[in-house]
Design a protein around this motif. Structure first.
Motif, PDB file in Angstrom:
ATOM      1  N   VAL A  21       0.826  -1.205   0.000  1.00  0.00           N
ATOM      2  CA  VAL A  21       0.000   0.000   0.000  1.00  0.00           C
ATOM      3  C   VAL A  21       0.863   1.258   0.000  1.00  0.00           C
ATOM      4  O   VAL A  21       0.650   2.193  -0.787  1.00  0.00           O
ATOM      5  N   LEU A  22       1.864   1.289   0.880  1.00  0.00           N
ATOM      6  CA  LEU A  22       2.711   2.478   0.971  1.00  0.00           C
ATOM      7  C   LEU A  22       3.547   2.688  -0.291  1.00  0.00           C
ATOM      8  O   LEU A  22       3.674   3.817  -0.790  1.00  0.00           O
ATOM      9  N   SER A  23       4.114   1.614  -0.804  1.00  0.00           N
ATOM     10  CA  SER A  23       4.953   1.747  -2.002  1.00  0.00           C
ATOM     11  C   SER A  23       4.126   2.139  -3.213  1.00  0.00           C
ATOM     12  O   SER A  23       4.556   2.976  -4.029  1.00  0.00           O
ATOM     13  N   SER A  24       2.939   1.540  -3.373  1.00  0.00           N
ATOM     14  CA  SER A  24       2.085   1.892  -4.512  1.00  0.00           C
ATOM     15  C   SER A  24       1.651   3.349  -4.432  1.00  0.00           C
ATOM     16  O   SER A  24       1.664   4.084  -5.440  1.00  0.00           O
ATOM     17  N   LEU A  28       2.689   6.225  -7.315  1.00  0.00           N
ATOM     18  CA  LEU A  28       1.659   6.926  -8.082  1.00  0.00           C
ATOM     19  C   LEU A  28       1.654   8.424  -7.768  1.00  0.00           C
ATOM     20  O   LEU A  28       1.596   9.266  -8.683  1.00  0.00           O
ATOM     21  N   PHE A  29       1.734   8.774  -6.504  1.00  0.00           N
ATOM     22  CA  PHE A  29       1.669  10.182  -6.132  1.00  0.00           C
ATOM     23  C   PHE A  29       2.897  10.937  -6.601  1.00  0.00           C
ATOM     24  O   PHE A  29       2.792  12.029  -7.191  1.00  0.00           O
ATOM     25  N   SER A  59      11.880   2.359   2.281  1.00  0.00           N
ATOM     26  CA  SER A  59      11.252   1.037   2.352  1.00  0.00           C
ATOM     27  C   SER A  59      12.108   0.067   3.159  1.00  0.00           C
ATOM     28  O   SER A  59      11.575  -0.775   3.898  1.00  0.00           O
ATOM     29  N   ALA A  60      13.434   0.190   3.034  1.00  0.00           N
ATOM     30  CA  ALA A  60      14.317  -0.667   3.822  1.00  0.00           C
ATOM     31  C   ALA A  60      14.157  -0.374   5.319  1.00  0.00           C
ATOM     32  O   ALA A  60      14.114  -1.293   6.150  1.00  0.00           O
ATOM     33  N   LEU A  61      14.071   0.915   5.646  1.00  0.00           N
ATOM     34  CA  LEU A  61      13.865   1.294   7.040  1.00  0.00           C
ATOM     35  C   LEU A  61      12.521   0.792   7.548  1.00  0.00           C
ATOM     36  O   LEU A  61      12.409   0.285   8.681  1.00  0.00           O
ATOM     37  N   LEU A  62      11.479   0.906   6.727  1.00  0.00           N
ATOM     38  CA  LEU A  62      10.156   0.439   7.126  1.00  0.00           C
ATOM     39  C   LEU A  62      10.158  -1.073   7.362  1.00  0.00           C
ATOM     40  O   LEU A  62       9.617  -1.550   8.372  1.00  0.00           O
ATOM     41  N   LEU A  63      10.788  -1.816   6.470  1.00  0.00           N
ATOM     42  CA  LEU A  63      10.857  -3.268   6.639  1.00  0.00           C
ATOM     43  C   LEU A  63      11.633  -3.640   7.901  1.00  0.00           C
ATOM     44  O   LEU A  63      11.270  -4.575   8.618  1.00  0.00           O
TER      45      LEU A  63
END
Length: 302
Positions: A21-24, A28-29, A59-63
């Protein structure tokens, strides 16, 4: 709401869903925003590259955050499981040991009552029946303590509460004064003693006071109860002038675990240890001077 989010357990599917959800949304934005603001192709390519690296880092930090949280939850679950396994093993061995001994006493006593060849004239039927009644009462008490300990072991709630220790101690002492005789209770209590402990901490007070009388064979029974503050902690002590803690109980407490060949005579001290540990406190049994035992519990001050 915040407490609910903190207590939410993240599954692999939830982690993957959050990432998707966050990456998509980001792709897009950001693509639409950059395409609207930037017309220069060279500059647009540079910004797209920087945006890509920024996305990789975030994304690496989020994971890392999500996986670390899941790992901590798994470690806490493993710790709880280890505690449950240990306490269940204790319950099994103590119950088997004590039930077998108590049932053997009851069986032997009833056989003496039934036998017509009993030559022991010093023991009458009333005494034998009293022994059976006492052993039966001990089974009931063991069952109640087992139920309490089982509830504590299976309770996964990881929280404490703040209570005033003084009225808890006073109520327990008053109850024993009404139900026991030939016992001198001495108390040294402050006006108030707030502590941060497990919600069932009153059982610690009850068990230690009862334990001080259980093994006390002194002609003049004396129990001293005190509550004081030492180095930022509240210390609750129960001192008696009895014959001391049985060696078998000392072995169990010193080893911090029951081995197959070592059994405590009851579950009272295990119940105390479990609640004190859940309170983040410390529990010790030491010799009293000149005789007897001192039970010492240290817990945090809120």
């Amino acid at each position: 709401m915040l407490g609910t989010l903190r207590s939410l357990r993240l599954t692999p599917a939830m982690i993957a869903g959050c990432y998707f959800v966050l990456s998509s949304g980001w792709i897009l934005f950001s693509d639409r925003l950059i395409g609207t603001l930037i017309d220069d192709p060279a500059r647009l390519a540079w910004i797209q590259t920087a945006k890509g690296w920024f996305f990789v880092a975030v994304s690496a930090l989020l994971l890392y955050v999500l996986v670390s949280r899941s790992q901590r939850e798994l470690e806490r679950s493993n710790d709880r499981l280890d505690a449950v396994v240990q306490q269940t093993s204790v319950l099994h061995r103590v119950l088997r040991h004590n039930l077998r001994n108590t049932c053997n006493v009851i069986r032997g006593t009833t056989e003496r009552l039934r036998s017509d060849t009993d030559t022991d004239t010093d023991v009458d039927d009333a005494t034998l029946l009293s022994i059976v009644a006492e052993e039966t009462d001990s089974l009931v008490e063991l069952s109640e303590k087992t139920s309490r300990l089982r509830t504590l072991v299976l309770d996964e709630r990881d929280h404490t509460t703040v209570l005033d220790l003084v009225p808890v101690v006073e109520a327990s002492v008053e109850r024993l004064r009404e139900t026991t005789s030939n016992v001198e209770f001495r108390t040294d209590l402050p006006a108030h003693a707030p502590v941060e402990v497990h919600p069932r901490f009153e059982l610690v007070v009850e068990e230690l006071l009862e334990n001080s009388l259980e093994h006390n064979t002194h002609e003049e029974l004396r129990v001293e109860i005190s509550v004081r503050t030492v180095d930022g902690s509240t210390v609750f002590e129960v001192s008696d002038n009895g014959s001391g803690l049985p060696e078998i109980e000392q072995d169990v407490l010193e080893m911090d675990v029951e081995r197959p060949m070592v059994h405590s005579q009851g579950l009272g001290l295990w119940l105390v240890r479990t609640i004190v540990a859940a309170s983040g406190g410390d529990f010790r049994m030491v010799d009293n001077d000149p005789r007897g035992t001192v039970a010492r519990v240290s817990v945090s001050v809120p």
